[in-house]
Write a protein that holds these residues in place. Structure first.
Motif, PDB file in Angstrom:
ATOM      1  N   SER A 128      -1.359  -9.022  -1.484  1.00 26.01           N
ATOM      2  CA  SER A 128      -2.770  -9.335  -1.641  1.00 26.01           C
ATOM      3  C   SER A 128      -3.316  -9.830  -0.320  1.00 26.01           C
ATOM      4  O   SER A 128      -2.610 -10.486   0.446  1.00 26.01           O
ATOM      5  CB  SER A 128      -2.936 -10.409  -2.712  1.00 26.01           C
ATOM      6  OG  SER A 128      -4.199 -11.014  -2.597  1.00 26.01           O
ATOM      7  N   GLN A 176       0.544   3.477  -3.667  1.00 22.73           N
ATOM      8  CA  GLN A 176      -0.454   4.527  -3.655  1.00 22.73           C
ATOM      9  C   GLN A 176       0.129   5.914  -3.689  1.00 22.73           C
ATOM     10  O   GLN A 176       1.290   6.136  -3.379  1.00 22.73           O
ATOM     11  CB  GLN A 176      -1.376   4.312  -2.460  1.00 22.73           C
ATOM     12  CG  GLN A 176      -2.112   3.013  -2.692  1.00 22.73           C
ATOM     13  CD  GLN A 176      -3.026   2.666  -1.561  1.00 22.73           C
ATOM     14  OE1 GLN A 176      -3.220   3.450  -0.672  1.00 22.73           O
ATOM     15  NE2 GLN A 176      -3.587   1.492  -1.610  1.00 22.73           N
ATOM     16  N   THR A 202       0.843  -1.194   0.000  1.00 24.09           N
ATOM     17  CA  THR A 202       0.000   0.000   0.000  1.00 24.09           C
ATOM     18  C   THR A 202       0.876   1.240   0.000  1.00 24.09           C
ATOM     19  O   THR A 202       0.655   2.186  -0.745  1.00 24.09           O
ATOM     20  CB  THR A 202      -0.921   0.012   1.230  1.00 24.09           C
ATOM     21  OG1 THR A 202      -1.782  -1.113   1.156  1.00 24.09           O
ATOM     22  CG2 THR A 202      -1.761   1.268   1.272  1.00 24.09           C
ATOM     23  N   ILE A 235      -9.639  -4.678   4.128  1.00 23.05           N
ATOM     24  CA  ILE A 235     -10.060  -3.271   4.135  1.00 23.05           C
ATOM     25  C   ILE A 235      -8.977  -2.396   3.514  1.00 23.05           C
ATOM     26  O   ILE A 235      -9.253  -1.542   2.668  1.00 23.05           O
ATOM     27  CB  ILE A 235     -10.382  -2.816   5.575  1.00 23.05           C
ATOM     28  CG1 ILE A 235     -11.702  -3.448   6.011  1.00 23.05           C
ATOM     29  CG2 ILE A 235     -10.457  -1.294   5.659  1.00 23.05           C
ATOM     30  CD1 ILE A 235     -12.098  -3.146   7.428  1.00 23.05           C
ATOM     31  N   ILE A 236      -7.718  -2.620   3.933  1.00 29.76           N
ATOM     32  CA  ILE A 236      -6.629  -1.770   3.438  1.00 29.76           C
ATOM     33  C   ILE A 236      -6.481  -1.902   1.925  1.00 29.76           C
ATOM     34  O   ILE A 236      -6.303  -0.915   1.216  1.00 29.76           O
ATOM     35  CB  ILE A 236      -5.294  -2.142   4.125  1.00 29.76           C
ATOM     36  CG1 ILE A 236      -5.347  -1.764   5.603  1.00 29.76           C
ATOM     37  CG2 ILE A 236      -4.130  -1.410   3.462  1.00 29.76           C
ATOM     38  CD1 ILE A 236      -4.112  -2.159   6.363  1.00 29.76           C
ATOM     39  N   SER A 237      -6.563  -3.142   1.417  1.00 30.59           N
ATOM     40  CA  SER A 237      -6.303  -3.347  -0.010  1.00 30.59           C
ATOM     41  C   SER A 237      -7.573  -3.243  -0.828  1.00 30.59           C
ATOM     42  O   SER A 237      -7.528  -3.338  -2.051  1.00 30.59           O
ATOM     43  CB  SER A 237      -5.693  -4.724  -0.237  1.00 30.59           C
ATOM     44  OG  SER A 237      -6.651  -5.712   0.058  1.00 30.59           O
ATOM     45  N   ASN A 238      -8.718  -3.070  -0.153  1.00 32.75           N
ATOM     46  CA  ASN A 238      -9.994  -3.079  -0.866  1.00 32.75           C
ATOM     47  C   ASN A 238     -10.124  -4.364  -1.675  1.00 32.75           C
ATOM     48  O   ASN A 238     -10.712  -4.386  -2.742  1.00 32.75           O
ATOM     49  CB  ASN A 238     -10.099  -1.852  -1.769  1.00 32.75           C
ATOM     50  CG  ASN A 238     -11.533  -1.560  -2.134  1.00 32.75           C
ATOM     51  OD1 ASN A 238     -12.438  -2.148  -1.558  1.00 32.75           O
ATOM     52  ND2 ASN A 238     -11.743  -0.675  -3.090  1.00 32.75           N
ATOM     53  N   ARG A 239      -9.537  -5.430  -1.165  1.00 34.86           N
ATOM     54  CA  ARG A 239      -9.572  -6.773  -1.760  1.00 34.86           C
ATOM     55  C   ARG A 239      -9.006  -6.815  -3.168  1.00 34.86           C
ATOM     56  O   ARG A 239      -9.393  -7.636  -3.983  1.00 34.86           O
ATOM     57  CB  ARG A 239     -10.997  -7.323  -1.763  1.00 34.86           C
ATOM     58  CG  ARG A 239     -11.477  -7.696  -0.381  1.00 34.86           C
ATOM     59  CD  ARG A 239     -12.783  -8.403  -0.499  1.00 34.86           C
ATOM     60  NE  ARG A 239     -13.093  -9.137   0.730  1.00 34.86           N
ATOM     61  CZ  ARG A 239     -14.249  -9.039   1.360  1.00 34.86           C
ATOM     62  NH1 ARG A 239     -15.169  -8.248   0.913  1.00 34.86           N
ATOM     63  NH2 ARG A 239     -14.475  -9.760   2.437  1.00 34.86           N
ATOM     64  N   GLN A 240      -8.087  -5.902  -3.461  1.00 41.88           N
ATOM     65  CA  GLN A 240      -7.470  -5.949  -4.778  1.00 41.88           C
ATOM     66  C   GLN A 240      -5.997  -6.305  -4.628  1.00 41.88           C
ATOM     67  O   GLN A 240      -5.382  -6.010  -3.616  1.00 41.88           O
ATOM     68  CB  GLN A 240      -7.610  -4.599  -5.465  1.00 41.88           C
ATOM     69  CG  GLN A 240      -9.058  -4.278  -5.785  1.00 41.88           C
ATOM     70  CD  GLN A 240      -9.182  -3.170  -6.794  1.00 41.88           C
ATOM     71  OE1 GLN A 240      -8.420  -2.223  -6.753  1.00 41.88           O
ATOM     72  NE2 GLN A 240     -10.141  -3.282  -7.684  1.00 41.88           N
ATOM     73  N   THR A 241      -5.462  -6.950  -5.651  1.00 44.91           N
ATOM     74  CA  THR A 241      -4.051  -7.274  -5.651  1.00 44.91           C
ATOM     75  C   THR A 241      -3.258  -6.014  -5.959  1.00 44.91           C
ATOM     76  O   THR A 241      -3.533  -5.338  -6.938  1.00 44.91           O
ATOM     77  CB  THR A 241      -3.761  -8.336  -6.720  1.00 44.91           C
ATOM     78  OG1 THR A 241      -4.579  -9.464  -6.437  1.00 44.91           O
ATOM     79  CG2 THR A 241      -2.307  -8.750  -6.697  1.00 44.91           C
ATOM     80  N   GLN A 242      -2.312  -5.684  -5.086  1.00 45.88           N
ATOM     81  CA  GLN A 242      -1.534  -4.455  -5.275  1.00 45.88           C
ATOM     82  C   GLN A 242      -0.158  -4.796  -5.805  1.00 45.88           C
ATOM     83  O   GLN A 242       0.640  -5.430  -5.123  1.00 45.88           O
ATOM     84  CB  GLN A 242      -1.446  -3.706  -3.940  1.00 45.88           C
ATOM     85  CG  GLN A 242      -2.806  -3.422  -3.368  1.00 45.88           C
ATOM     86  CD  GLN A 242      -2.766  -2.637  -2.076  1.00 45.88           C
ATOM     87  OE1 GLN A 242      -3.594  -1.791  -1.838  1.00 45.88           O
ATOM     88  NE2 GLN A 242      -1.790  -2.904  -1.233  1.00 45.88           N
ATOM     89  N   THR A 266      -5.190 -12.127   0.085  1.00 49.43           N
ATOM     90  CA  THR A 266      -5.313 -13.590   0.085  1.00 49.43           C
ATOM     91  C   THR A 266      -3.968 -14.273   0.326  1.00 49.43           C
ATOM     92  O   THR A 266      -3.912 -15.493   0.429  1.00 49.43           O
ATOM     93  CB  THR A 266      -5.869 -14.113  -1.255  1.00 49.43           C
ATOM     94  OG1 THR A 266      -5.003 -13.677  -2.301  1.00 49.43           O
ATOM     95  CG2 THR A 266      -7.257 -13.600  -1.515  1.00 49.43           C
TER      96      THR A 266
END
Lengths: 351, 372
Positions: free
Chosen positions: B291, B138, B134, B192-199, B293
């Motif tokens: 991620s 970002q 993150t 929550i931090i990643s908004n469930r997206q792979t960064q 996950t």
């Protein structure tokens, strides 16, 4: 408890979930240009036709937890689609992978007397019973992506084409390698015990056999980045030379690409699956092993919302002659290549 | 070091309310035993049977069974996949796959040896990768220095471990429950931090540093080696290690011997968290992303590796070397199955069989060693 207080409670609950979604959207991530359906179609509710505002309808929506990019995009697009219409009140249940909880959510919708239910089941078979109850209570159910085990449990079924995905990927690889009967083809599947994975693999094998190829090496990952990475790392060791790889899922594709980069291999073409923006950018760059990806549309739930609205307002699909909404809609699985990538990229989901 | 044979089963709940509960308190029938550990020198003299020498005594001897298992696996790999199995690339792949889980398992060895368990390692790994990516993906810090990413991952891991440890030691909550809560909570925070997206990691210097090779081995593998060596030294050659074994073997005796048991338990969980943070760096390097996950079910893989390695689940005996072998055995198994294009389901069955067989063997050795 009267119906009106129930309704009010639900509105509050829906408000809270929408607020939570908005909050989640504001945390963390770069405020990316999220491709909403509105900039996608000419059909931002235009005057006239079905898009004209009608009587207000209440739609219940329930889906699995958005634990990967594709499922997240499904939910987001459905919520955005409902927001496009002033006459749709959407009740969004919390995304869950627990079928028991999903059944309770459906029961709540039934008790609340919503006008239609759009459901993306975590497991189609497990939710068939409660969907039948809804239909018996006179509430049309729109079943999205994972099919119920009884055709009477849904008024409309909207499906992706998993078998067709495999066929599209297989045909593309056949086109590329058709003249090399001894070419090595590898497959990186998703979760092996899901029916959708089995359908994809079946379609892939069938299409390859048309041009005399077969799958030489097959590994299964789990739709996660880490799973894709470790499965691919081992796969690349198993086959010293590969001509083509089909990876079922672009969410795990991030890990697949990372492992390929690690191994320093680029002698093959890679075909993705689902159609994430990440993979499309790889295709667009022209420097990547990713030559194509097979779309598995994340717009299914958004279409479910539209269909639910038509049903609840007693309208039909205006582009068809038929006076009622059809029972089954299966979306097409097109292949995205460098030739048509700019057409699909704006609507792709971010994994 | 003589065997301390205090018979009888432990009561449910700590004997002394001033002590944090250990696994001993929730496992009926576990005997309170004295410290016993690889490298702890000679046991009391006994009839020299080969089996007993495998079961107790020095680290090398105790790990003989594991070495044999790994050699057998390699022979199977060589017979079925030939040169592809023995190629440097393949061996590197096995080691690189083992690095993340291996580093976590070293930390887990300490917690289990000290009589606890940490179920939160997988979730905390996911959280640490997400937190660090993150920062790096970002707008608030698009030009993050890679050192900051590494430091963030390690800090997130260590703080999560510290919270686990404080709840276990000072809140006197059984570690199974405390870390189960962390497993659930950390995953939620990561989502929550990643908004469930792979960064994706966009900081090129980070990738250049951690995806490089040194002397033919990936940096991540060197990290695993360094953590393993540090872990071995810490457990077998320092006061901290001896205290860990004492606390896990008999917390009451440890307290009477002047060890600050609560504080030590907290240190152990913090140490485990720190290793998870280091593992998160290897994970980000391997997958070029963070991620929510990441690390799913790693806690079970780590516990399996530690137990197969010969660390007692009730605490009081730990072996870093064994853990390393445990991780390598599972990774080699996975590799052989993929090389031969076999199904993942068959692989899962084999893993289960190996796990049970290893523990059964271990018990045989342990009981023979004790009955002398």
């Amino acid at each position: 408890m009267t119906a009106s207080t129930m309704r009010r409670r639900f509105t509050v609950a829906a408000g809270i979930s929408v607020a939570a979604l908005t909050l989640a959207a504001c945390t963390g991530n770069t405020p990316e240009e999220v491709a909403t359906d509105s900039d996608m179609q000419s059909a931002a509710p235009a005057a006239g036709g079905n898009d004209e505002e009608g009587e207000t309808v209440t739609i219940g929506f329930s889906a699995p937890a958005a634990d990967h990019g594709w499922m997240g995009a499904m939910t987001t697009q459905a919520v955005d689609e409902a927001a496009e219409y002033g006459d749709v009140e959407l009740l969004v249940a919390e995304g869950t992978n627990d079928v028991n909880l999903q059944i309770s959510q459906m029961e709540t919708f039934i008790n609340d007397g919503v006008d239609a239910i759009v459901v993306v089941p975590f497991d189609g078979a497990a939710l068939t019973g409660v969907a039948l109850e809804a239909m018996e209570a006179g509430i049309p159910v729109i079943n999205v992506d994972r099919e119920f085990s009884d055709p009477n449990a849904a008024r409309v079924t909207i499906l992706g084409d998993n078998y067709g995905m495999g066929v599209s990927a297989g045909e593309f690889i056949c086109e590329q390698l058709g003249d090399q009967p001894d070419a090595v083809v590898a497959e990186i599947a998703g979760i092996d015990n899901l029916p959708l994975t089995q359908d994809r693999s079946q379609g892939f094998a069938d299409a390859l056999s048309e041009c005399g190829l077969d799958v030489d090496n097959r590994v299964a990952a789990d739709f996660t980045v880490q799973g894709g990475e470790s499965a691919t790392a081992n796969l690349l060791q198993a086959a010293p030379e590969i001509h083509a790889i089909w990876n079922h899922d672009d969410d795990q594709g991030v890990g697949v690409l990372s492992a390929i980069d690690n191994a320093g291999r680029d002698e093959f073409i890679l075909v993705g699956g689902a159609g994430s923006a990440n993979m499309m950018r790889e295709i667009e760059s022209g420097e990547s092993v990713v030559q194509a990806t097979v779309v598995y549309p994340a717009t299914q739930a958004a279409d479910g919302i539209r269909i639910a609205r038509l049903l609840a307002q007693g309208n039909a699909m205006s582009d068809l002659v038929e006076v009622e909404v059809p029972r089954t809609i299966q979306l097409f699985a097109p292949v995205v290549t460098a030739d048509n990538v700019e057409q699909y990229l704006p609507h792709a989901f971010e994994s | 070091m003589s065997e301390n044979t205090v018979g009888g089963t432990a009561a449910a709940g700590p004997a002394d309310p001033a002590l944090p509960p250990t696994n001993r308190d929730v496992m009926p029938g576990s005997h309170t035993r004295g410290p016993d550990n690889e490298g702890s020198g000679k046991k009391s003299a006994s009839a020299p049977s080969a089996l007993r020498r495998l079961g107790g005594g020095t680290g090398v001897a105790r790990n003989a069974g594991l070495v044999i298992a790994l050699v057998l696996l390699c022979i199977v790999g060589f017979v079925t996949a030939g040169d592809r199995f023995l190629s440097t690339d393949n061996i590197t792949t096995i080691l690189a796959s083992a690095a993340t889980l291996g580093i976590i398992s070293i930390g887990m060895t300490f917690v289990i040896t000290g009589g606890g368990i940490d179920l939160s390692v997988g979730s905390v790994l996911g959280l640490a990768t997400v937190w660090a990516t993150t920062l790096a993906t970002q707008t608030m810090a698009a030009d993050t220095h890679w050192i900051i990413m590494v430091f963030t991952a390690m800090a997130v891991g260590a703080v999560a471990g510290l919270i686990n440890g404080a709840i276990v030691a000072y809140g006197r909550v059984v570690s199974f429950i405390a870390t189960l809560a962390m497993l659930i909570g950390a995953r939620g925070l990561a989502e929550i931090i990643s908004n469930r997206q792979t960064q994706l990691v966009t900081v090129q210097p980070f990738l250049d540093t951690f995806r490089a090779d040194i002397l033919g081995l990936p940096v991540t593998v060197w990290m695993f080696i360094i953590v393993a060596i540090a872990g071995w030294v810490l457990l077998n050659r320092t006061t901290f290690g001896r205290r860990t074994i004492a606390v896990g073997g008999n917390p009451e005796a440890a307290r009477l011997a002047g060890i600050k048991v609560k504080r030590h338990m907290m240190y152990l969980f913090t140490l485990a968290g720190l290793t998870v943070g280091i593992a998160a760096v290897t994970m980000m390097a391997r997958t070029r992303s963070g991620s929510s996950t990441n690390g799913t079910l790693y806690e079970l893989d780590a516990i399996a590796a530690v137990v197969v390695g010969g660390t007692l689940l009730i605490g009081g005996r730990g072996t870093i070397l064994g853990t390393v072998f445990g991780v390598l055995i599972f990774q080699t198994l996975t590799n052989i199955f993929v090389l031969n294009n076999l199904s993942t389901s068959a692989q899962a069955i084999t893993k289960g069989v190996i796990l049970v067989a290893a523990v059964l063997l271990q018990q045989r050795f342990a009981s023979r060693a004790r009955s002398s």
